[in-house]
Design an enzyme around this catalytic site. Structure first.
Site, PDB file in Angstrom:
ATOM      1  N   ASP A   1       0.865  -1.182   0.000  1.00 53.86           N
ATOM      2  CA  ASP A   1       0.000   0.000   0.000  1.00 53.86           C
ATOM      3  C   ASP A   1       0.901   1.231   0.000  1.00 53.86           C
ATOM      4  OD1 ASP A   1       0.935   0.244   2.586  1.00 53.86           O
ATOM      5  OD2 ASP A   1      -0.983  -0.121   3.554  1.00 53.86           O
ATOM      6  N   SER A   2       0.303   2.403  -0.099  1.00 59.75           N
ATOM      7  CA  SER A   2       1.098   3.624  -0.291  1.00 59.75           C
ATOM      8  C   SER A   2       1.500   4.278   1.016  1.00 59.75           C
ATOM      9  CB  SER A   2       0.278   4.622  -1.099  1.00 59.75           C
ATOM     10  OG  SER A   2      -0.782   5.127  -0.291  1.00 59.75           O
ATOM     11  N   GLY A   3       0.914   3.825   2.108  1.00 60.52           N
ATOM     12  CA  GLY A   3       1.131   4.470   3.403  1.00 60.52           C
ATOM     13  C   GLY A   3       0.107   5.554   3.703  1.00 60.52           C
ATOM     14  N   GLY A   4      -0.635   5.953   2.683  1.00 60.20           N
ATOM     15  CA  GLY A   4      -1.582   7.066   2.838  1.00 60.20           C
ATOM     16  C   GLY A   4      -2.656   6.800   3.878  1.00 60.20           C
ATOM     17  N   PHE A   5      -3.246   5.619   3.815  1.00 58.83           N
ATOM     18  CA  PHE A   5      -4.346   5.301   4.727  1.00 58.83           C
ATOM     19  C   PHE A   5      -3.843   5.211   6.163  1.00 58.83           C
ATOM     20  CE2 PHE A   5      -7.096   2.265   6.968  1.00 58.83           C
ATOM     21  CZ  PHE A   5      -8.322   2.895   6.808  1.00 58.83           C
TER      22      PHE A   5
ATOM     23  N   ASP B   1      -2.535   8.301  -1.899  1.00 60.08           N
ATOM     24  CA  ASP B   1      -3.823   9.003  -1.958  1.00 60.08           C
ATOM     25  C   ASP B   1      -4.265   9.448  -0.570  1.00 60.08           C
ATOM     26  OD1 ASP B   1      -4.480   6.538  -0.832  1.00 60.08           O
ATOM     27  OD2 ASP B   1      -6.372   6.398  -1.902  1.00 60.08           O
TER      28      ASP B   1
ATOM     29  N   GLN C   1     -11.451   7.320  -5.711  1.00 60.53           N
ATOM     30  CA  GLN C   1     -12.051   7.867  -4.494  1.00 60.53           C
ATOM     31  C   GLN C   1     -13.399   8.476  -4.851  1.00 60.53           C
ATOM     32  OE1 GLN C   1     -11.194   7.393  -1.471  1.00 60.53           O
ATOM     33  NE2 GLN C   1      -9.063   6.699  -1.570  1.00 60.53           N
TER      34      GLN C   1
ATOM     35  N   GLY D   1     -11.409   3.958  -0.286  1.00 63.03           N
ATOM     36  CA  GLY D   1     -12.324   4.753   0.525  1.00 63.03           C
ATOM     37  C   GLY D   1     -13.581   4.033   0.966  1.00 63.03           C
TER      38      GLY D   1
ATOM     39  N   ASP E   1      -7.780  -7.605   0.239  1.00 60.02           N
ATOM     40  CA  ASP E   1      -6.852  -7.834   1.344  1.00 60.02           C
ATOM     41  C   ASP E   1      -7.607  -7.494   2.618  1.00 60.02           C
ATOM     42  OD1 ASP E   1      -6.569  -4.744   0.990  1.00 60.02           O
ATOM     43  OD2 ASP E   1      -5.616  -5.183   2.914  1.00 60.02           O
TER      44      ASP E   1
ATOM     45  N   CYS F   1     -13.140 -29.274   6.813  1.00 57.28           N
ATOM     46  CA  CYS F   1     -11.952 -28.496   6.450  1.00 57.28           C
ATOM     47  C   CYS F   1     -10.719 -29.401   6.455  1.00 57.28           C
ATOM     48  CB  CYS F   1     -11.756 -27.340   7.432  1.00 57.28           C
ATOM     49  SG  CYS F   1     -10.309 -26.334   7.070  1.00 57.28           S
TER      50      CYS F   1
ATOM     51  N   CYS G   1      -7.527 -28.270   6.542  1.00 56.62           N
ATOM     52  CA  CYS G   1      -6.327 -27.550   7.004  1.00 56.62           C
ATOM     53  C   CYS G   1      -5.644 -28.329   8.136  1.00 56.62           C
ATOM     54  CB  CYS G   1      -6.702 -26.135   7.455  1.00 56.62           C
ATOM     55  SG  CYS G   1      -7.217 -26.001   9.171  1.00 56.62           S
TER      56      CYS G   1
ATOM     57  N   CYS H   1      -7.674 -28.278  11.495  1.00 58.52           N
ATOM     58  CA  CYS H   1      -8.880 -29.111  11.565  1.00 58.52           C
ATOM     59  C   CYS H   1      -8.590 -30.595  11.411  1.00 58.52           C
ATOM     60  CB  CYS H   1      -9.883 -28.662  10.509  1.00 58.52           C
ATOM     61  SG  CYS H   1     -10.538 -27.018  10.833  1.00 58.52           S
TER      62      CYS H   1
ATOM     63  N   HIS I   1      -6.000 -21.950  10.041  1.00 54.28           N
ATOM     64  CA  HIS I   1      -7.343 -22.334   9.597  1.00 54.28           C
ATOM     65  C   HIS I   1      -8.039 -21.168   8.872  1.00 54.28           C
ATOM     66  CE1 HIS I   1     -11.477 -23.619   9.428  1.00 54.28           C
ATOM     67  NE2 HIS I   1     -11.768 -22.424   9.914  1.00 54.28           N
TER      68      HIS I   1
HETATM   69 ZN    ZN Z   1      -9.551 -25.760   9.167  1.00 50.95          ZN
END
Ligand code: ZN
Length: 376
Positions: free
Chosen positions: A93-97, A147, A190, A217, A267, A305, A307, A310, A336
């Site tokens: 990311d740009s760091g802006g947020f 931004d 935006q 935004g 993300d 699941c 994973c 689980c 998980h």
């Molecule tokens: Zn799992």
């Protein structure tokens, strides 16, 4: 492997798309979920474990890394990929947020933002040019424009002023980024919840020309209904043939609804952060491992699941290690959760490719309506 950054859409279903973003560091299957590696680590996870969940790309945070250990130090040590032992694509990311949400004594001008570090009070500056420089030093594959994002609700005048500034900064970001084959620069739309301003922002960005476009935004407290309302038009205002990224989203049902509306990339800290607070996402909703009803339950978090959590550990064990504040609690539940998110994305991709996104979405909501698990 390609030496270019390229996006190919393989199938569409309604507004939803599935495809591949090709980069010199590997392919990104879309719709994609990017785990967040804020401080050059996805908390509680080894990089190979993150990859094993199915992640094609990670997100790194410019704001955190510029303060500690600094972008210059990471560059000297061979770049962020080598530093954190992740050789696949990284988006920064740009760091802006974050400068707006975390830093102290912020001062915003046309030039950029000056601020004091929330870690040690040291003084710093971020501008479009400095953000591009930092993201280049990190070696990021997908670089985000610098931004400004106003908190919602905000009045139209404030949203317009902020959007116009972000568009001027987008042009400066493009100029400062230069020509870097194999690396991508994404513009950020935006305009708050104002359809006309979103359209104006999209037109300004398209004119400058970017490798991909983010819907910025949103997910700043407006609620899912308002966010979906905006996503009913915002993605279509952006170029059809470039990746569209919804920043900072979100909960599983946010992601499903956004994919239906034409978003390709996501993300969110939620799966990893929740992993550390004992909150697990499953196909049948959220499970809180700290809940007393799990203390004697020999079943896994999610019986379907696959994973490592689980397939090898019970709810009773997770409940115990969470109460005992053992590190493995964060490790297992985070694993998980990231696995669940990647399975969700794989399911969405397969459903779009098969032309049955509606069926997938119906099953997704029905399973959640059943509730977590039957009583023992
Ligand atoms: Zn799992």
């Amino acid at each position: 492997m390609t030496q270019r950054f390229q996006f190919d859409i393989h199938a569409t279903d309604g507004k939803a798309r599935t495809g591949i973003i090709s980069t010199p560091r590997g392919d990104i299957r879309t719709p994609a979920f990017m785990p967040v590696g804020t401080a050059a680590t996805v908390k509680a996870m080894m990089p190979e474990s993150v990859r094993a969940t199915g992640a094609d790309i990670l997100l790194g945070n410019t704001y955190h890394l510029m303060l500690r250990p600094t972008a210059e130090r990471i560059a000297k040590l061979g770049g962020l990929h080598k530093f954190m032992n992740w050789d696949r694509p990284i988006l920064t990311d740009s760091g802006g947020f974050q400068v707006m949400s975390l830093a102290e004594l912020r001062k915003l001008t046309e030039e950029g933002v000056t601020f004091k570090s929330h870690i040690d009070g040291s003084k710093h500056m971020l501008s479009p040019e400095r953000s591009m420089e930092i993201q280049k030093l990190l070696g990021s594959d997908i670089v985000m424009c610098f931004d400004e994002c106003p908190a919602l609700p905000a009045d139209r005048a404030r949203i317009n002023e902020s959007m116009q500034l972000s568009m001027r900064w987008a042009a400066r970001s493009r100029e400062a980024f230069g020509d870097r084959p194999g690396h991508a620069l994404f513009g950020i739309q935006q305009g708050g919840l104002e359809q006309d301003m979103r359209a104006e922002s999209a037109a300004a960005l398209t004119k400058i020309g970017f490798d991909g476009y983010a819907v910025g935004g949103l997910a700043v407290g407006e609620g899912q209904e308002a966010m979906f309302g905006c996503l009913d038009y915002a993605p279509e205002q952006l170029p059809q043939d470039k990746p569209r990224y919804l920043m900072g989203v979100g909960k599983p049902d946010d992601i499903v609804g956004a994919v239906e509306r034409g978003i390709d990339m996501f993300d969110c800290v939620l799966p990893s952060r929740s992993g550390r607070t004992g909150q697990a996402f499953t196909r049948r909703g959220v499970v809180n491992v700290k809940n007393a009803r799990h203390m004697d339950d020999p079943r896994p978090l999610d019986e379907d699941c696959t994973c490592p959590c689980c397939s090898q550990y019970s709810r009773a064990y997770l409940s115990h290690v969470f109460r005992a504040q053992e590190m493995i609690s964060s490790m297992l539940v985070t694993w998980h959760n990231l696995h669940y998110y990647q399975e969700l994305m794989a399911g969405l991709r397969a459903a779009i490719a098969a032309g049955d996104l509606a069926g997938f979405v119906k099953t997704f909501h029905e399973a959640r309506a059943l509730g977590d698990i039957e009583p023992l």
